[in-house]
Design a protein around this motif. Structure first.
Motif, PDB file in Angstrom:
ATOM      1  N   GLU A  72       2.890   2.647  20.686  1.00 14.27           N
ATOM      2  CA  GLU A  72       3.831   2.207  19.652  1.00 14.27           C
ATOM      3  C   GLU A  72       3.582   0.767  19.230  1.00 14.27           C
ATOM      4  O   GLU A  72       3.802   0.402  18.068  1.00 14.27           O
ATOM      5  N   ASP A  73       3.084  -0.061  20.155  1.00 14.45           N
ATOM      6  CA  ASP A  73       2.826  -1.466  19.806  1.00 14.45           C
ATOM      7  C   ASP A  73       1.598  -1.611  18.911  1.00 14.45           C
ATOM      8  O   ASP A  73       1.610  -2.380  17.941  1.00 14.45           O
ATOM      9  N   SER A  74       0.518  -0.887  19.214  1.00 13.18           N
ATOM     10  CA  SER A  74      -0.690  -0.999  18.394  1.00 13.18           C
ATOM     11  C   SER A  74      -0.468  -0.414  17.004  1.00 13.18           C
ATOM     12  O   SER A  74      -1.058  -0.880  16.018  1.00 13.18           O
ATOM     13  N   ILE A  75       0.395   0.595  16.892  1.00 12.93           N
ATOM     14  CA  ILE A  75       0.726   1.133  15.572  1.00 12.93           C
ATOM     15  C   ILE A  75       1.575   0.136  14.795  1.00 12.93           C
ATOM     16  O   ILE A  75       1.368  -0.061  13.589  1.00 12.93           O
ATOM     17  N   THR A  76       2.503  -0.511  15.472  1.00 11.93           N
ATOM     18  CA  THR A  76       3.322  -1.531  14.812  1.00 11.93           C
ATOM     19  C   THR A  76       2.456  -2.678  14.310  1.00 11.93           C
ATOM     20  O   THR A  76       2.692  -3.233  13.233  1.00 11.93           O
ATOM     21  N   ARG A  77       1.419  -3.037  15.078  1.00  8.97           N
ATOM     22  CA  ARG A  77       0.484  -4.086  14.652  1.00  8.97           C
ATOM     23  C   ARG A  77      -0.459  -3.602  13.553  1.00  8.97           C
ATOM     24  O   ARG A  77      -1.235  -4.381  13.015  1.00  8.97           O
ATOM     25  N   MET A  78      -0.408  -2.321  13.246  1.00  6.04           N
ATOM     26  CA  MET A  78      -1.262  -1.688  12.232  1.00  6.04           C
ATOM     27  C   MET A  78      -2.727  -1.624  12.666  1.00  6.04           C
ATOM     28  O   MET A  78      -3.630  -1.557  11.833  1.00  6.04           O
ATOM     29  N   ASP A  79      -2.977  -1.645  13.985  1.00  5.44           N
ATOM     30  CA  ASP A  79      -4.328  -1.362  14.473  1.00  5.44           C
ATOM     31  C   ASP A  79      -4.691   0.095  14.160  1.00  5.44           C
ATOM     32  O   ASP A  79      -5.859   0.434  13.986  1.00  5.44           O
ATOM     33  N   TYR A  80      -3.676   0.927  14.141  1.00  7.84           N
ATOM     34  CA  TYR A  80      -3.789   2.325  13.753  1.00  7.84           C
ATOM     35  C   TYR A  80      -2.705   2.611  12.733  1.00  7.84           C
ATOM     36  O   TYR A  80      -1.654   1.960  12.724  1.00  7.84           O
ATOM     37  N   ARG A  81      -2.959   3.600  11.878  1.00  6.64           N
ATOM     38  CA  ARG A  81      -1.973   3.898  10.841  1.00  6.64           C
ATOM     39  C   ARG A  81      -1.892   5.399  10.606  1.00  6.64           C
ATOM     40  O   ARG A  81      -2.893   6.109  10.663  1.00  6.64           O
ATOM     41  N   GLY A  82      -0.678   5.864  10.328  1.00  5.75           N
ATOM     42  CA  GLY A  82      -0.507   7.243   9.921  1.00  5.75           C
ATOM     43  C   GLY A  82      -1.147   7.482   8.562  1.00  5.75           C
ATOM     44  O   GLY A  82      -1.167   6.598   7.707  1.00  5.75           O
ATOM     45  N   ASP A  83      -1.656   8.693   8.365  1.00  2.00           N
ATOM     46  CA  ASP A  83      -2.301   9.041   7.103  1.00  2.00           C
ATOM     47  C   ASP A  83      -1.939  10.483   6.765  1.00  2.00           C
ATOM     48  O   ASP A  83      -1.744  11.315   7.653  1.00  2.00           O
ATOM     49  N   THR A  84      -1.843  10.771   5.476  1.00  5.06           N
ATOM     50  CA  THR A  84      -1.547  12.125   5.014  1.00  5.06           C
ATOM     51  C   THR A  84      -2.855  12.899   4.906  1.00  5.06           C
ATOM     52  O   THR A  84      -3.787  12.452   4.244  1.00  5.06           O
ATOM     53  N   ILE A  85      -2.924  14.049   5.539  1.00  4.90           N
ATOM     54  CA  ILE A  85      -4.166  14.813   5.579  1.00  4.90           C
ATOM     55  C   ILE A  85      -4.461  15.433   4.215  1.00  4.90           C
ATOM     56  O   ILE A  85      -5.490  15.166   3.608  1.00  4.90           O
ATOM     57  N   ASN A  86      -3.572  16.278   3.753  1.00 12.19           N
ATOM     58  CA  ASN A  86      -3.787  16.985   2.491  1.00 12.19           C
ATOM     59  C   ASN A  86      -2.954  16.350   1.382  1.00 12.19           C
ATOM     60  O   ASN A  86      -1.732  16.348   1.431  1.00 12.19           O
ATOM     61  N   THR A  87      -3.632  15.834   0.386  1.00 10.49           N
ATOM     62  CA  THR A  87      -3.011  15.066  -0.676  1.00 10.49           C
ATOM     63  C   THR A  87      -2.181  15.931  -1.631  1.00 10.49           C
ATOM     64  O   THR A  87      -2.394  17.147  -1.734  1.00 10.49           O
ATOM     65  N   PHE A  88      -1.289  15.303  -2.333  1.00 12.34           N
ATOM     66  CA  PHE A  88      -0.523  15.980  -3.387  1.00 12.34           C
ATOM     67  C   PHE A  88      -0.865  15.422  -4.762  1.00 12.34           C
ATOM     68  O   PHE A  88      -1.228  16.143  -5.681  1.00 12.34           O
ATOM     69  N   ASN A  89      -0.767  14.111  -4.910  1.00 11.37           N
ATOM     70  CA  ASN A  89      -0.878  13.496  -6.237  1.00 11.37           C
ATOM     71  C   ASN A  89      -2.233  13.709  -6.892  1.00 11.37           C
ATOM     72  O   ASN A  89      -2.331  13.840  -8.114  1.00 11.37           O
ATOM     73  N   THR A  90      -3.306  13.735  -6.101  1.00 16.27           N
ATOM     74  CA  THR A  90      -4.625  13.929  -6.679  1.00 16.27           C
ATOM     75  C   THR A  90      -4.716  15.257  -7.417  1.00 16.27           C
ATOM     76  O   THR A  90      -5.304  15.357  -8.493  1.00 16.27           O
ATOM     77  N   MET A  91      -4.108  16.266  -6.860  1.00 13.67           N
ATOM     78  CA  MET A  91      -4.166  17.606  -7.436  1.00 13.67           C
ATOM     79  C   MET A  91      -3.075  17.843  -8.480  1.00 13.67           C
ATOM     80  O   MET A  91      -3.333  18.419  -9.541  1.00 13.67           O
ATOM     81  N   PHE A  92      -1.866  17.352  -8.201  1.00 15.01           N
ATOM     82  CA  PHE A  92      -0.723  17.728  -9.030  1.00 15.01           C
ATOM     83  C   PHE A  92      -0.099  16.585  -9.822  1.00 15.01           C
ATOM     84  O   PHE A  92       0.649  16.816 -10.758  1.00 15.01           O
ATOM     85  N   GLY A  93      -0.365  15.362  -9.425  1.00 14.80           N
ATOM     86  CA  GLY A  93       0.204  14.214 -10.117  1.00 14.80           C
ATOM     87  C   GLY A  93       1.579  13.846  -9.596  1.00 14.80           C
ATOM     88  O   GLY A  93       2.221  14.608  -8.874  1.00 14.80           O
TER      89      GLY A  93
END
Length: 267
Positions: A72-93
């Motif tokens: 939880e500390d390294s994520i808070t420091r942004m050493d790691y970040r959550g990411d969305t796997i399958n996009t929405f906006n690229t396909m649908f706007g």
């Protein structure tokens, strides 16, 4: 206890939003948390479902053994970040004020898939569609921002995995920026730099549906973006259906896998 604050936040969230039933997290749309500082805060940044407090907590707990020093500390420091796997906006706007999606309404305004896409709008920001990645920068890019803007990938995750596999097995890439990003994050990827390592990484992150039986990345999607001038309606609809056919069950099943791990660690 490791990630104690994250575990408590998840318990609180289950009580406040899921009637105490963590299984309901599988279908909970994280976008609902916009404006909620406790669960929907984004580490001082603007709202982004994959960077909310509750998503960071879940990712820290479930994937704590995937990356070096991930907690939880390294994520808070942004050493790691959550990411969305399958996009929405690229396909649908993006969603417009009238409730329609800019890309879909422009390319295929009368298509019968509108109801399906509306449902996916609430599915793509559920827990099964989030992954945790190393987040060290090269210039203005991170892995998160690069894969979303690189013209050969445009946020399609199979294309990212093809590039990642090639780098981890060949120590090379056809793109200089991606090379530099991988070098910047070398400490995180070091133990996965082989065919077997790539396979293990995908298994740990519950991404095996992207691989075939030989652990090669499946070519799942055509790089389709709604603002492409040459895009034809029939081609677009075919790509939309193919995309949803994979994403809908993938997100649901992966969400169930994540919740299974949470239940083991929470109770």
């Amino acid at each position: 206890m490791r990630n104690e604050k994250s575990l408590q936040l998840i318990k609180d969230f289950a009580n406040d939003y899921l009637d105490g039933d963590i299984n309901k997290l599988v279908t909970f749309d994280i976008k609902q948390l916009q404006g909620n500082k406790k669960y929907g805060g984004c580490n001082g940044s603007s709202f982004d479902s994959d960077n909310t407090n509750i998503v960071r907590a879940v990712l820290a707990v479930v994937f704590e053994n995937v990356w070096p020093d991930l907690d939880e500390d390294s994520i808070t420091r942004m050493d790691y970040r959550g990411d969305t796997i399958n996009t929405f906006n690229t396909m649908f706007g993006p969603r417009l004020r009238n409730g329609e999606f800019q890309g879909f309404s422009l390319v295929a305004p009368n298509d019968e898939n509108a109801v399906r896409i509306e449902k996916f709008y609430h599915t793509y920001t559920t827990i099964g569609n989030f992954v945790i990645l190393p987040n060290k920068r090269y210039g203005r890019y991170t892995l998160n921002t690069f894969r979303g803007t690189y013209s050969k990938w445009r946020d399609f995750f199979d294309k990212f995995l093809i590039g990642l596999r090639y780098y981890l097995t060949q120590a090379n890439s056809d793109n200089e920026v991606f090379m530099r990003l991988m070098e910047a994050n070398n400490d995180s990827f070091r133990c996965y730099r082989s065919e077997d390592g790539f396979r293990k990484l995908c298994k740990k992150l519950y991404l095996e549906d992207f691989l075939d039986n030989q652990s090669n990345v499946r070519h799942l999607f055509n790089v389709t973006y709604w603002w492409k001038k040459s895009l034809k309606t029939d081609e677009y609809i075919d790509n939309v259906c193919n995309y949803l056919d994979f994403c809908e069950p993938f997100i649901l099943n992966r969400g169930r896998m994540i919740v299974k791990i949470l239940k083991e660690k929470l109770y």
